[in-house]
Design a protein around this motif. Structure first.
Motif, PDB file in Angstrom:
ATOM      1  N   SER A   8     -25.722   8.499   3.160  1.00  0.00           N
ATOM      2  CA  SER A   8     -25.214   7.352   4.468  1.00  0.00           C
ATOM      3  C   SER A   8     -23.766   7.968   5.182  1.00  0.00           C
TER       4      SER A   8
ATOM      5  N   ASP B   1     -21.655   0.121   7.517  1.00  0.00           N
ATOM      6  CA  ASP B   1     -22.259   0.626   6.314  1.00  0.00           C
ATOM      7  C   ASP B   1     -22.714  -0.292   5.398  1.00  0.00           C
TER       8      ASP B   1
ATOM      9  N   TRP C  38     -28.285   5.735   8.509  1.00  0.00           N
ATOM     10  CA  TRP C  38     -29.150   6.332   7.324  1.00  0.00           C
ATOM     11  C   TRP C  38     -29.839   7.148   7.195  1.00  0.00           C
TER      12      TRP C  38
END
Length: 361
Positions: free
Chosen positions: A77, A30, A59
């Motif tokens: 996310s 991420d 995303w």
């Protein structure tokens, strides 16, 4: 009496070996965690290079009003399940569309101006003028200007009599325009110089060589009797996945419950067979691949790059309403191909959106 216990000290994380820091940085799927990692200290920052980031999970960007790209952009996310907010410059009078890596297409309709925009960094790259009606992005490769990846748009001529396929090659700094009698579709696919166009009326798939500008194959749709003896109503995507072209059919409508959604998947076989002609082969597995679909297009990533995420699955948008008179709301869902089961995710974006693989480049 002398004190026998030592005083606990806060560890000095900056002295971790650079090779260990690089391993840790490569395990951050991420981009927000990657940014926080780089912010710890100078040593950590130098061990997590922006030009060589770890593979990133997409995303999901919340849909904005078409002509009001302004204020904050909100992302969901998949890794953390959190909503992330990124300030955006005021681009009123423009729309922002994905596909799907690093950069999105920023389009100013009144002046027919196209730009590439990284929504995280704000970096903007102006593209040459292109006269095209109803444009939709089909492919925007990772960091297209630096990598030389082609940018592919589809649309129509000004009189809407022909379909237009436009390709921008960064090396030539100009658009290559291909006109066809058919209308191109926003859920078409581009891969290795070939454009795969799905005709809605016939279900045929045209394979166009973008170098010669010629149609090299016309592939008929799979026979209906292969799909449980019934015609399928829903949405058809053409998706490049691990070098294959997939025909992905979402059996759905707004009144169907999430649990009742079904996907039917075919792989394009261009080799001899079925009378020696290219044809679609029904498949029950996509292996370690994960498909990401939105209203406009789809793409594929390998689950091997993301610990905790399973392959053979599809993340998609499901539009749903309780009654035919109610406006539909969007649900972000995951579909398990083996179990043929869909489930909603905890994403609150009721207006839909688009996928983007985030980048700091």
């Amino acid at each position: 009496m002398a004190e026998s216990q030592s005083i606990a000290r806060t560890p000095d994380w900056s002295i971790l070996p650079p090779e260990l820091l690089q391993i840790i940085a490569k395990k951050l799927p991420d981009i927000s965690d990657f940014v926080n990692f780089r912010a710890v200290c100078t040593t950590w920052r130098s061990s997590a290079c922006v030009s060589d980031p770890p593979p990133q999970l997409p995303w999901f960007l919340e849909e904005q009003d078409l002509l009001e790209v302004e204020g904050d952009l909100r992302f969901y996310s998949l890794f953390s399940g959190k909503i992330l907010t990124v300030p955006s410059p005021n681009f009123s009078g423009n729309w922002l569309r994905g596909r799907t890596h690093d950069y999105m297409i920023l389009y100013n309709a009144p002046f027919c101006k196209f730009s590439l925009l990284n929504p995280l960094t704000g970096r903007k790259i102006v593209l040459p003028f292109l006269d095209i009606a109803g444009p939709h992005p089909v492919w925007v490769g990772p960091d297209p200007i630096e990598s030389g990846e082609v940018v592919v748009l589809l649309g129509n001529s000004a009189d809407f009599k022909t379909g237009i396929l436009a390709l921008y090659h960064p090396a030539e700094r100009e658009w290559v325009v291909i006109e066809e009698s058919c209308s191109f579709h926003r859920r078409d696919a581009y891969f290795n110089g070939m454009y795969y166009a799905n005709e809605e009326e016939t279900g045929d798939t045209k394979v166009i060589n973008t170098v010669t500008r010629k149609v090299v194959h016309v592939v008929p749709p799979p026979p209906e009797d292969e799909i449980e003896g019934n015609a399928i109503t829903g949405v058809t995507y053409l998706v490049q996945s691990s070098g294959d072209i997939l025909r992905v059919i979402l059996h759905d409508n707004e009144l169907i419950e999430v649990a009742d959604c079904r996907f039917y998947i075919y792989r394009l076989d261009l080799r001899s067979g079925s009378g020696g002609n290219p044809h679609w082969v029904k498949i029950s597995s996509i292996g370690d691949q994960i498909l990401f679909l939105d209203d406009d297009n789809g793409f594929s990533l390998s689950c091997n790059d993301f610990s905790g995420f399973r392959g053979n699955s599809i993340y998609f948008i499901k539009w749903h309403s309780q009654d035919i008179y109610d406006p539909p709301l969007s649900l972000l869902c995951r579909y398990d191909i083996v179990e043929a089961r869909a489930e909603p995710l905890n994403c609150p974006f009721a207006k839909g959106g688009t996928w983007i693989v985030p980048s700091l480049r």
